[in-house]
Design an enzyme around this catalytic site. Sequence first.
Site, PDB file in Angstrom:
ATOM      1  N   MET A 103       3.734   2.270 -12.069  1.00  0.00           N
ATOM      2  CA  MET A 103       4.891   2.601 -11.539  1.00  0.00           C
ATOM      3  C   MET A 103       4.744   3.810 -10.587  1.00  0.00           C
ATOM      4  O   MET A 103       4.124   4.590 -10.553  1.00  0.00           O
ATOM      5  CB  MET A 103       5.876   3.087 -12.861  1.00  0.00           C
ATOM      6  N   GLU A 104       5.617   3.552  -9.189  1.00  0.00           N
ATOM      7  CA  GLU A 104       5.423   4.358  -8.123  1.00  0.00           C
ATOM      8  C   GLU A 104       6.193   5.783  -8.118  1.00  0.00           C
ATOM      9  O   GLU A 104       6.372   6.403  -6.989  1.00  0.00           O
ATOM     10  CB  GLU A 104       5.695   3.619  -6.946  1.00  0.00           C
ATOM     11  N   ASN A 105       6.406   6.191  -9.225  1.00  0.00           N
ATOM     12  CA  ASN A 105       7.469   7.484  -9.150  1.00  0.00           C
ATOM     13  C   ASN A 105       6.574   8.413  -8.176  1.00  0.00           C
ATOM     14  O   ASN A 105       5.414   8.795  -8.186  1.00  0.00           O
ATOM     15  CB  ASN A 105       7.250   8.256 -10.701  1.00  0.00           C
ATOM     16  N   GLU A 156       0.902   0.696  -5.385  1.00  0.00           N
ATOM     17  CA  GLU A 156       1.829   2.067  -5.731  1.00  0.00           C
ATOM     18  C   GLU A 156       1.880   2.973  -4.789  1.00  0.00           C
ATOM     19  O   GLU A 156       2.737   3.798  -4.526  1.00  0.00           O
ATOM     20  CB  GLU A 156       1.401   2.391  -7.073  1.00  0.00           C
ATOM     21  N   HIS A 215       4.276   2.285  -2.041  1.00  0.00           N
ATOM     22  CA  HIS A 215       5.475   2.510  -2.332  1.00  0.00           C
ATOM     23  C   HIS A 215       6.132   3.838  -1.610  1.00  0.00           C
ATOM     24  O   HIS A 215       7.280   4.148  -1.652  1.00  0.00           O
ATOM     25  CB  HIS A 215       5.698   2.310  -3.732  1.00  0.00           C
ATOM     26  N   GLU A 218       9.903  -4.322  -3.032  1.00  0.00           N
ATOM     27  CA  GLU A 218       8.681  -5.062  -3.652  1.00  0.00           C
ATOM     28  C   GLU A 218       7.955  -6.266  -2.930  1.00  0.00           C
ATOM     29  O   GLU A 218       6.635  -6.198  -2.660  1.00  0.00           O
ATOM     30  CB  GLU A 218       9.228  -5.573  -5.055  1.00  0.00           C
TER      31      GLU A 218
END
Length: 869
Positions: free
Chosen positions: A263-265, A298, A301, A320
């Site tokens: 997840m690219e937080n 990621e 992103h 995406e």
Amino acid sequence: MTESTPKAKYRNDYQAPSHTISEVFLTFELNETRTKVTAISRVKQSGSSTVLDLDGDSIELASVSINGENWTDFEETATGLTLANLPSEFELKIVNYISPATNTALEGLYLSDGAYCTQCEAEGFRRITYFMDRPDVLAEYTTEIIADKSQFPFLLSNGNKIDEQDLENGFHSVTWHDPHPKPAYLFALVAGDFDVLTDKYVTRSGRDVALEIFVDKGNLERANHAMVSLINSMKWDEERFGLEYDLDIYMIVAVDFFNMGAMENKGLNVFNSKFVLANEKTATDTDYLGIEAVIGHEYFHNWTGNRVTCRDWFQLSLKEGLTVFRDQEFSSDLGSRSVNRINNVRVIRGPQFAEDSSPMSHPIRPEKVIEMNNFYTLTVYEKGSEVIRMMHTLLGEDKFQSGMRLYFERHDGTAATCEDFVAAMEDASAVDLKQFRLWYSQSGTPIVSVTDSYDEESKTYTLSVSQCTPVTHDQSNKQPLHIPFDVELYDKEGNIIELQCNGEVVSSVLNITEAKQEFVFDNIMGKPTPSMLREFSAPVRLEFKYSDEQLAFLMIHARNEFAKWDAGQMLLAKHIKTNVTNLKNGGKVELPSLVVDAFRGVLLNENCDPAFTAEALSLPSFNEVSGWYDQVDVDAVCDVLLGIKGILASELRDELLAIYNTTIQDNYSIEHQAIAKRALRNTCLQYLAKLPEQQNLVMDQYQSANNMTDTMAAMTAANSSSLSCRETIMQDYSDKWQHDGLVMDKWFALQGSNPAEDALQNLKECMNHPAFSLKNPNRTRSLIGAFLNMNPRRFHDKSGHGYQFAGEILKQLNSSNPQVASRLIDPLLKFKKYDEQRQQLIRVELDKIKSMDDLANDLFEKVSKALES
């Protein structure tokens, strides 16, 4: 279902948010069963409504205040919190409690092996606090985390660290500030005790960026490849796209319990440990390459997803599809472009094409949805990437990069749409993309049918092309698409013929825009052999009646390796189809000598990259082959694939054995050439294992292997060929690695794909293995997922036992982790691909699932669509 039927959401119903939130101040007082969350938001009315609807799920509300005063004009609803009679601008403070320990859905804040972590995409933040949990509400976040320092020495969140303090009773606090406005789905929090790998990167403008990778204790030496991949990603994005990182620190945390790959937080990526941890003893070459790709994905992103995010979840492919394209280009630039392209295309032609023709068919920008988690599909990601690639093909690298720059100039710091991206590409390049936009709204796989003719007198060659997109479950009316169709023509000697029309040189990329078109090329001295859809220039099915001789010719003479591979796949496809028909008519599996000799030629071609040769020798998967049929004969296809592999093994025995014996490597390296040689050698082993007199090679390799790639190749050969040494090898591996769940995932996957008659009973016994847990998504996907997706003969056994087992597992997962259940159910949704007996058996299981009282939206949406179809 006892509750009301879940309602669909429609893209066309989008409305801008009633309020904006400029800043969010979060305080977490961590506790396993009762974490206190304090959220202070600066809110401003953006329309006329004085009512604010906040999303919330599984939250215990403690208090609500507006501008420091207790607020009672609110209502808790089934989906959140509604506040009324609000001022036009105010400070909102909400205090609530959540229970990370009981959060088995792994969305929001939960526990993973004693560490706290979050997953907020797509709608997980609403499990943390009441909030406008939608991607078009962007705010600056400041996050304070408070926890016991001895248990949780590392307290991490998005952005840069701005404060840390020691508190009373052994507690401490750390505060983070992210200066870049972001939606709630990009929020992240991690708290735990880790080993940390550190490094730094100096950006092209000279800024130092601290790099930190957090892993479970004892795994530090398995994080080095991830760090190298991160640095390579940062460098590549600067060089290829001119994009520089924008915070002082970049952190990655590896956790074992995670629904997704990563997840690219913003500034704090949370990763499934599968895509971080690797060394030669525990990881295969495929693992290493996967880590490189996912780390890159990621990181990329940061701009295509974070700096510019989605206006709504119907626009998911905006971030995406584009970022998959970028990570594919990254892997291709660093490794073998042809092999990477082949692997990308295998995914499209196999599972993505199958999705296109299933009850879950949808465009890359869907029109409606019930459960947002069901948006994370191969269509949105992989086909979305192919749509970006088509734009790149039509525009060329320079104009495409101009389009990217304009896109960021216009939309940096905002929530954008797919239309915004296409408009930037169009405006920057002056290329008309009006018809091309249909790729975003039209579902299904187009079929491009081609016939050719040659006029000896005029020396002209004509390609007559037609396109049609079959009706899909979600759409009946289909329009002609703009399809870039890359073509090359070869003369009898294998020389490339320059494409001319009316005496002028023309591009090799033909623009198919109509239902039927003709392309006439002049100055052609003899009937050529066409190489079409080169580099898979569009995600379509090509229909052209190649002869065996033409395909064998292209396997030798095609200019690039992808075209050679594609010709080989088409040659195999012809004879797979022929043999399926033969078997159904009582015949046997046969291959003409021309086909065998064509693959012998590939094996003996020393000018080819060994990694390419390995791909060229690999047969299409069952899943890809099944996509060629409206109704597939499971047993016939399995028998044909097995039979063809046996024939090639027998006929190419000497060549396979010679290559196997001459490509052994004493030392392990992840340099491309080393990986390529192992790929070819281990492909040879898979064939040789089919020959009784060569089966000792498998045990010998297992015992002598000095790396996991060679170990797994031996195990795979023993498993797929049901060799007598299989049980010995599997037991030895389990004894050696049962303490490491991530390494055991490879073992579980083999158990799930075991073709033996007692495979299902064996699988059930594996569920009692000390390393297995149905609560762990990795373990579940490895064992159960492999059985459902990679073991067609046993999963589709006519007894129906495989379907019954799947139904039982899905019902269990519905309660504990519906997101994983939703990913696993897909093979059952395609029940109309099978014979009437199997259809009825699958339908029984789907009906049982649909009748569950507590059926999650994730499964309800998919099961309903399948049964209604």
